[in-house]
Scaffold this motif. Structure first.
Motif, PDB file in Angstrom:
ATOM      1  N   ASP A   1       0.834  -1.198   0.000  1.00 59.89           N
ATOM      2  CA  ASP A   1       0.000   0.000   0.000  1.00 59.89           C
ATOM      3  C   ASP A   1       0.875   1.257   0.000  1.00 59.89           C
ATOM      4  OD1 ASP A   1      -2.570   1.224   0.027  1.00 59.89           O
ATOM      5  OD2 ASP A   1      -2.282   1.706   2.130  1.00 59.89           O
TER       6      ASP A   1
ATOM      7  N   SER B   1      -7.534 -11.137   1.835  1.00 60.31           N
ATOM      8  CA  SER B   1      -8.397  -9.951   1.751  1.00 60.31           C
ATOM      9  C   SER B   1      -7.612  -8.670   2.016  1.00 60.31           C
ATOM     10  CB  SER B   1      -9.543 -10.074   2.754  1.00 60.31           C
ATOM     11  OG  SER B   1      -9.065  -9.989   4.080  1.00 60.31           O
ATOM     12  N   ALA B   2      -6.542  -8.765   2.793  1.00 61.57           N
ATOM     13  CA  ALA B   2      -5.734  -7.562   3.057  1.00 61.57           C
ATOM     14  C   ALA B   2      -5.108  -7.059   1.759  1.00 61.57           C
ATOM     15  CB  ALA B   2      -4.661  -7.882   4.093  1.00 61.57           C
TER      16      ALA B   2
ATOM     17  N   LEU C   1      -6.303  -7.769  -1.340  1.00 63.29           N
ATOM     18  CA  LEU C   1      -7.423  -7.290  -2.165  1.00 63.29           C
ATOM     19  C   LEU C   1      -7.825  -5.885  -1.727  1.00 63.29           C
ATOM     20  CD1 LEU C   1      -9.788 -10.429  -2.214  1.00 63.29           C
ATOM     21  CD2 LEU C   1      -8.188  -9.725  -3.990  1.00 63.29           C
ATOM     22  N   GLY C   2      -7.810  -5.678  -0.410  1.00 60.89           N
ATOM     23  CA  GLY C   2      -8.214  -4.386   0.150  1.00 60.89           C
ATOM     24  C   GLY C   2      -7.334  -3.245  -0.331  1.00 60.89           C
TER      25      GLY C   2
ATOM     26  N   MET D   1      -8.568  -2.495  -3.867  1.00 57.28           N
ATOM     27  CA  MET D   1      -9.918  -1.932  -3.917  1.00 57.28           C
ATOM     28  C   MET D   1      -9.995  -0.544  -3.285  1.00 57.28           C
ATOM     29  SD  MET D   1     -11.171  -4.230  -5.663  1.00 57.28           S
ATOM     30  CE  MET D   1     -12.734  -3.403  -5.846  1.00 57.28           C
ATOM     31  N   SER D   2      -9.156  -0.302  -2.291  1.00 53.35           N
ATOM     32  CA  SER D   2      -9.222   0.990  -1.594  1.00 53.35           C
ATOM     33  C   SER D   2      -8.782   2.145  -2.479  1.00 53.35           C
ATOM     34  CB  SER D   2      -8.355   0.942  -0.327  1.00 53.35           C
ATOM     35  OG  SER D   2      -6.985   0.859  -0.674  1.00 53.35           O
ATOM     36  N   HIS D   3      -8.104   1.828  -3.589  1.00 57.52           N
ATOM     37  CA  HIS D   3      -7.632   2.897  -4.480  1.00 57.52           C
ATOM     38  C   HIS D   3      -8.505   3.078  -5.718  1.00 57.52           C
ATOM     39  CE1 HIS D   3      -3.874   3.805  -2.383  1.00 57.52           C
ATOM     40  NE2 HIS D   3      -3.772   2.518  -2.140  1.00 57.52           N
TER      41      HIS D   3
ATOM     42  N   GLN E   1     -11.602   4.115  -6.286  1.00 56.80           N
ATOM     43  CA  GLN E   1     -12.305   5.396  -6.376  1.00 56.80           C
ATOM     44  C   GLN E   1     -11.322   6.555  -6.578  1.00 56.80           C
ATOM     45  OE1 GLN E   1     -15.636   5.396  -6.226  1.00 56.80           O
ATOM     46  NE2 GLN E   1     -15.989   7.601  -6.328  1.00 56.80           N
TER      47      GLN E   1
ATOM     48  N   LEU F   1     -14.297  -5.333 -11.375  1.00 54.22           N
ATOM     49  CA  LEU F   1     -14.151  -3.933 -10.954  1.00 54.22           C
ATOM     50  C   LEU F   1     -12.744  -3.392 -11.195  1.00 54.22           C
ATOM     51  CD1 LEU F   1     -16.034  -4.244  -7.541  1.00 54.22           C
ATOM     52  CD2 LEU F   1     -16.946  -3.412  -9.706  1.00 54.22           C
TER      53      LEU F   1
END
Lengths: 115, 145
Positions: free
Chosen positions: A29, A55-56, A58-59, A62-64, A66, A96
């Motif tokens: 990240d 999931s960490a 994937l997170g 996904m957190s970026h 937007q 997505l």
């Protein structure tokens, strides 16, 4: 896990090597955030040597989503192994994100998005 | 046969947990995808307990057991210190909402509920047991010799 970065042509490549889990996601990240802060708008995420994702991990992707959309940053993920791609597919995240099988396809898609 | 693995509540323990699950399940012929999904489910629960319930306190320990009964695989994660989650009250998050908010967490239990057949959390003394079940008979062609 190792995260290696390199700038080439118009792309900024981030290569993931190893397992992306709750222990290593923080480092990835930080690299992704740094790439954005230094003004890179075309990101290639090389996952050919990524052997596991939780999931960490994937997170982080996904957190970026937007933020990248708002800042017009394109990110293409390529080279996922079958089992790692399956983890994205379980929750439909492959729909997505921009994911391609190979690096040439990733670059072609990046160019198409850029145009 | 019951296989047991005890570990400290640190993020660094996750690699060993996954290696233990993989080594144990390699006694059976599973598809690569199913094997990875089962490793993932256990990893997610252990990570949640380590990070959110035990705040990565290395003085705390948890115990994982794996049992295969005629094609029914049971994973149990024993937390002898805390009863920390009401699975019945768990509400699945909306993925689109997670994307909008840019939230990093929230997908772990969703993955677990997607890949396992049954999940339950039961009290055990002052603590709790997470019990994950997966029917794998169709995927088990034979025990590895």
């Amino acid at each position: 896990m190792q995260v290696n970065t390199s700038a080439e042509d118009n792309y900024y490549r981030i290569a993931l090597d190893g397992e992306l889990d709750a222990s290593s996601a923080i480092a990835f990240d930080a690299v992704l955030q740094e790439a954005v802060e230094t003004g890179h708008h075309h990101l290639l995420i090389d996952c050919q040597r990524l052997t596991y994702i939780s999931s960490a991990g994937l997170g982080v992707f996904m957190s970026h989503v937007q933020e990248f959309e708002e800042k017009k940053i394109q990110m293409i993920i390529f080279g996922l192994t079958t089992k790692v791609l399956n983890v994205f597919q379980i929750l439909g995240l492959d729909q997505l994100l921009h994911i391609t099988a190979t690096e040439p396809e990733a670059k072609a898609q990046l160019n198409a998005l850029h145009l | 046969m019951l296989y047991t693995y005890k570990f400290f509540c640190t993020r660094e323990s996750l690699k060993g947990i996954r290696a233990f699950v993989e080594a144990t399940l390699k006694l059976y012929v599973l598809s690569e995808i199913l094997l990875n999904q089962l490793i993932l489910a256990v990893d997610e629960i252990c990570a949640n307990l380590i990070i959110h319930a035990h705040h990565c306190n290395p003085a705390d320990t948890l115990e994982l057991t794996i049992e295969n009964t005629n094609g029914d695989i049971y994973f149990e994660i024993h937390d002898r210190q805390q009863m920390n989650f009401d699975w019945q009250a768990y509400q699945k998050p909306d993925i689109q909402e997670l994307v909008k908010t840019g939230r990093k967490g929230g997908m772990g239990l969703l993955l677990v509920s997607s890949v396992m057949d049954d999940v339950e959390v039961k009290p055990e003394g002052e603590g709790s047991i997470w019990r994950l079940h997966k029917q794998i008979e169709a995927d088990v062609k034979r025990p590895v010799a």
